[in-house]
Scaffold this active site. Structure first.
Site, PDB file in Angstrom:
ATOM      1  CE  LYS A  96      -3.662  -2.309  -0.117  1.00  0.00           C
ATOM      2  NZ  LYS A  96      -4.280  -3.277   0.797  1.00  0.00           N
TER       3      LYS A  96
HETATM    4  C1  LIG Z   1      -5.435  -4.332   0.990  1.00  0.00           C
HETATM    5  C2  LIG Z   1      -6.580  -4.341   1.113  1.00  0.00           C
HETATM    6  C3  LIG Z   1      -7.446  -4.731   2.207  1.00  0.00           C
HETATM    7  C4  LIG Z   1      -6.910  -5.676   3.132  1.00  0.00           C
HETATM    8  O1  LIG Z   1      -5.807  -5.081   3.961  1.00  0.00           O
HETATM    9  P1  LIG Z   1      -5.095  -5.951   5.164  1.00  0.00           P
HETATM   10  O2  LIG Z   1      -4.309  -5.000   5.997  1.00  0.00           O
HETATM   11  O3  LIG Z   1      -4.165  -6.936   4.105  1.00  0.00           O
HETATM   12  O4  LIG Z   1      -6.029  -6.613   6.128  1.00  0.00           O
HETATM   13  C5  LIG Z   1      -8.862  -4.722   2.506  1.00  0.00           C
HETATM   14  N1  LIG Z   1      -9.498  -3.980   1.400  1.00  0.00           N
HETATM   15  C6  LIG Z   1      -8.839  -3.494   0.238  1.00  0.00           C
HETATM   16  C7  LIG Z   1      -9.844  -2.421  -0.594  1.00  0.00           C
HETATM   17  C8  LIG Z   1      -7.601  -3.647  -0.011  1.00  0.00           C
HETATM   18  O5  LIG Z   1      -6.814  -3.163  -0.961  1.00  0.00           O
END
Ligand SMILES: *Cc1c(COP(=O)(O)O)cnc(C)c1O
Length: 367
Positions: A185
């Site tokens: 991210k």
């Molecule tokens: C990455 C992501 C998640 C999950 O995040 P985690 O921190 O891995 O639990 C949830 N929703 C969206 C839209 C994502 O891109």
């Protein structure tokens, strides 16, 4: 073989290393929450939310938030079919059913009219996922929430740096918002997440749930008042998050620069659309994506081969959740089923070079 171009990769500087080192060396005993609280403060300031709770993942933050608003067995929660499974899994953890509706062809986000059609007496909430940084139509969704008395939840995991109507940050407009700091991210703590809300009662509820059901005011030691969860972020992760927050303007600006470079490079290519940025909004452009028009005949498979041949790690557009083995259902979600067949995500990490961006553009152009 040409050098590999990764699709994402964190940007970690000496600042994050220094904070993490300090947390590892000194962040214990009475200082064990110091970076966590700092990170939450910075995040509140950035998003404009009144309350924030750092978590071990976005999935965990969403799970607790849904539990706090009372989602349970027999309930339905509506969300877009185009999604990563993390947005739907917590609904099932609580015994409720995710209801997948179609997306709009331009934003790839949930279609508000489809949401309205899917509302039943069992509907408990609507989850607006801002996919790849693209914003859902929050005006329409919040109006629907108002009309039917349903909370609208924002999954802003991919939308740091995305603003609605000028200055309203993604995640700050719904009943609550959740973020992810997974290594892919825009802002990362390795693994991690954040729950934000401006509702004081909901905040207290989630705070209690996040600490194994131990309420803040409970003076009796080791005394949970309810079964809760354990989705806390560690101080060391939060230290990295504090470093990233000090650089957040730069991290987002770079995502926007990368997108602009792709957009300019592909401008003379017809039949291709990319992440939209409607008037009066800002897109954080977590993941620049290209969708080819049906008439071009270009498929995901052709794109995957072309990128693989150039040693570029481009990723497939999310498969519709209704096509996955645990959810498989007959679907009339034509956009969600069709778009991924002719789309691809482009690499966009902070330190990507102009030469690398040009290599990516070449592949798209040759397709
Ligand atoms: C990455 C992501 C998640 C999950 O995040 P985690 O921190 O891995 O639990 C949830 N929703 C969206 C839209 C994502 O891109």
């Amino acid at each position: 073989m040409k050098s590999i171009i990764h699709y994402t990769k964190p940007s970690i500087t000496e600042l994050e290393v220094a904070y993490a080192t300090d947390a590892a060396r000194n962040g214990w005993g009475e200082k064990c929450y110091e970076y966590i609280h700092k990170f939450e403060e910075k995040f509140k300031e950035f998003t404009g939310a009144k309350y924030a709770i750092a978590t071990s993942s976005c999935t965990g933050a969403l799970h607790m938030g849904l539990a706090a608003i009372g989602v349970g067995p027999g309930d339905e929660v509506i969300l877009a079919d185009t999604n990563w499974i993390a947005s739907a899994a917590p609904i099932t953890y609580l015994g409720a059913t995710p209801v997948f509706v179609d997306v709009l062809p331009d934003s790839w986000c949930v279609d508000p009219d489809a949401v309205e059609k899917a509302i039943t007496p069992r509907t408990k909430a609507i989850i607006a996922v801002h996919i790849y940084g693209n914003l859902c139509d929050l005006d329409k969704l919040l109006a629907l929430g108002e009309k039917y008395g349903l909370p609208v939840i924002e999954d802003a995991a991919e939308a740091i740096g995305s603003y609605w109507h000028g200055n309203k940050h993604a995640g700050s407009m719904g009943k609550f918002g959740v973020f992810s700091f997974h290594g892919t991210k825009t802002l990362t703590t390795g693994e991690g997440g954040m729950f934000i809300t401006s509702d004081p009662e909901l905040y207290e509820q989630v705070l209690t749930l996040s600490n194994h059901g131990r309420a803040r005011g409970q003076t009796k030691q080791f005394w949970p008042d309810a079964i809760g969860y354990k989705y806390k972020m560690s101080n060391i992760q939060a230290a990295i998050g504090c470093g990233q927050m000090e650089r957040i303007g730069d991290l987002i600006a770079r995502k926007r620069q990368i997108f602009a470079y792709y957009q300019a490079g592909l401008a003379d290519l017809s039949g291709v659309s990319m992440n939209p940025e409607p008037l009066n909004t800002q897109n954080g452009y977590w993941m620049p994506s290209v969708v080819f028009g049906k008439e071009t005949g270009i498929t995901r498979e052709k794109l995957q081969v072309a990128f693989k041949n150039e040693n570029i790690d481009a990723r497939v557009f999310f498969y519709p959740l209704s096509s996955l083995p645990m959810f498989i259902e007959k679907s009339t979600n034509t956009n969600a089923w069709d778009i991924p067949n002719r789309a691809i995500n482009l690499p966009s990490y902070h330190d990507i070079t102009i030469q690398e961006l040009d290599r990516v553009i070449e592949v798209v152009k040759k397709s």
